[in-house]
Design an enzyme around this catalytic site. Structure first.
Site, PDB file in Angstrom:
ATOM      1  NE  ARG A 138      -3.067 -32.650  32.636  1.00  0.00           N
ATOM      2  CZ  ARG A 138      -3.461 -31.978  33.718  1.00  0.00           C
ATOM      3  NH1 ARG A 138      -4.721 -31.585  33.841  1.00  0.00           N
ATOM      4  NH2 ARG A 138      -2.606 -31.689  34.681  1.00  0.00           N
TER       5      ARG A 138
ATOM      6  CG  HIS B 268      -3.694 -36.325  35.640  1.00  0.00           C
ATOM      7  ND1 HIS B 268      -2.564 -36.444  34.865  1.00  0.00           N
ATOM      8  CD2 HIS B 268      -3.789 -37.474  36.351  1.00  0.00           C
ATOM      9  CE1 HIS B 268      -1.992 -37.606  35.097  1.00  0.00           C
ATOM     10  NE2 HIS B 268      -2.712 -38.255  35.989  1.00  0.00           N
TER      11      HIS B 268
ATOM     12  CE1 TYR C 229      -3.544 -28.752  37.628  1.00  0.00           C
ATOM     13  CE2 TYR C 229      -4.927 -29.898  39.230  1.00  0.00           C
ATOM     14  CZ  TYR C 229      -4.388 -29.804  37.961  1.00  0.00           C
ATOM     15  OH  TYR C 229      -4.709 -30.734  36.998  1.00  0.00           O
TER      16      TYR C 229
END
Length: 397
Positions: free
Chosen positions: A290, A294, A303
């Site tokens: 990805r 998100h 992160y």
């Protein structure tokens, strides 16, 4: 969910190795083979097109595509990426409440989507914009739900593409039940369920694996492992590669290069044909990434590292197919410019369509919560109405 009309389709064929009309070369003996995995060995990754755009052969899976078919796959990915980028921009401009980008996952979705027959049925999550494109869903219709003006925007039975599912993993159970109905009707169509690596940890997915295996349901579980379940990496969700989970339920699992549109097409064709032949479910793990957040409410810089993203950018699914088309002389600069211009036209159309949609009804969220009404909902509705009325023009700014 019912399966009206499936009884009129062809009767299901008996089990057996067959490539049918898929063009995928696959032997039954190899399909069921189990290769031992050493502690430090890499899981097998099915690949037909390298990141550098070089065509490679696979002994078990392959496709033979014409230049026109290759160009169509490239166009599908470009159009999907352009539409996805426009939707992200629209959310940033306040036109959508939320958007889940598929950036980087175009090959997994277009490859698998183009493997489907018209009579196959799709159960998506909320990120399958490329599969929706393959099924003929107008991109503008996808955005009504994210703007809050409808609960879906298209008739699932018009193109066998179910409405987006927000609840994580629940669509795998819906797909399994539908596939069981297809089998009972004697049809030879297949069902495919899309989900992510995060959803693979849900109990619904485990239950769907159990039911589909026991009832030999004609369903393909297509897991897009994009490495991150929001902020949780895959290694904190599983001790084994995701595709190996299928072994515990008694059906095959395969891992495919999710950034290779040709490999995704070949593997999904094989899995769908296997389902149509009465051989039961298959788990396909599309190993991809990805590239974006998100959703638009997420900040991936908190992160994951820039180096990680850069490493995956080098495996870009669109760029690798373009390199192959150029190397083979299947497309020139003028054709690529035409595709780019077409994608800009699509982006403009989607932008205008969204801005022409009505503003969401602020009070609609209180409707249909309970069939016969509820005192607490009535209280919350009154409180929210009073809050809105506190603004001079009656609108929340």
């Amino acid at each position: 969910m019912t399966v009206e009309g499936t009884a009129a389709r062809k009767p299901r064929r008996s089990s057996g190795a067959s490539t049918g009309s898929t063009g995928v070369k696959r032997s039954a003996s190899r399909a069921n083979a189990k290769k031992p995995q050493g502690k430090n060995s890499e899981p097998p990754l099915i690949q037909l097109l390298t990141p550098e755009g070089e065509r490679v052969q696979h002994p078990d899976y392959d496709v033979d595509l014409s230049p026109d078919e290759l160009r169509d796959l490239y166009r599908d990915m470009v159009m999907t990426r352009r539409f996805d980028g426009e939707a992200t921009a629209l959310q940033r401009q306040g036109e959508l409440g939320l958007w889940a980008s598929l950036l980087g996952q175009e090959a997994a979705q277009i490859g698998s989507g183009r493997a489907l027959r018209d009579d196959d049925y799709v159960f998506p999550t909320y990120r399958e914009h490329g599969v929706a494109w393959c099924r003929g869903v107008d991109p503008a219709n996808l955005l009504g739900m994210f703007r809050g003006v409808n609960n879906g925007g298209w008739d699932p039975n018009s193109n066998n593409f179910h409405l987006y599912t927000i609840v994580i993993g629940s669509q795998t159970l819906h797909a399994t039940g539908y596939a069981m109905g297809v089998a009972k009707d004697g049809a030879d169509s297949a069902v495919i369920a899309y989900f992510g690596d995060g959803a693979s940890s849900q109990g619904d997915v485990a239950e769907s694996f159990t039911f589909s295996a026991v009832y030999n349901a004609p369903v393909v579980f297509f897991c897009q492992n994009n490495q991150w379940a929001i902020s949780e990496p895959t290694e904190k969700q599983t001790r084994v590669p995701l595709y190996q989970r299928a072994q515990g339920y008694g059906f095959p699992g395969v891992r495919v290069d999710g950034n290779d549109v040709l490999a995704c097409l070949a593997v999904t064709r094989w899995a769908l044909e296997r389902a149509r032949n009465g051989e039961g479910p298959t788990l396909v793990e599309a190993f991809t990434y990805r590239m974006g957040a998100h959703t638009t409410s997420d900040d991936p810089t908190r992160y994951r590292t820039d180096d990680e993203r850069a490493a995956w950018e080098a495996k870009d699914p669109i760029l690798r197919l373009r390199r192959y088309l150029e190397a083979q002389g299947h497309a020139d600069a003028a054709w690529f410019d035409e595709v780019e211009a077409e994608s800009e036209t699509l982006g403009k159309r989607v932008r205008e369509a969204v801005r022409a949609m009505p503003d969401p009804d602020h009070m609609a969220m209180f409707e249909h919560v309970y069939a016969d009404g509820h005192a607490l909902v009535d209280e919350e509705r009154a409180q929210f109405a009073a809050y809105q009325a506190s603004f001079a023009d009656g609108e929340v700014k």
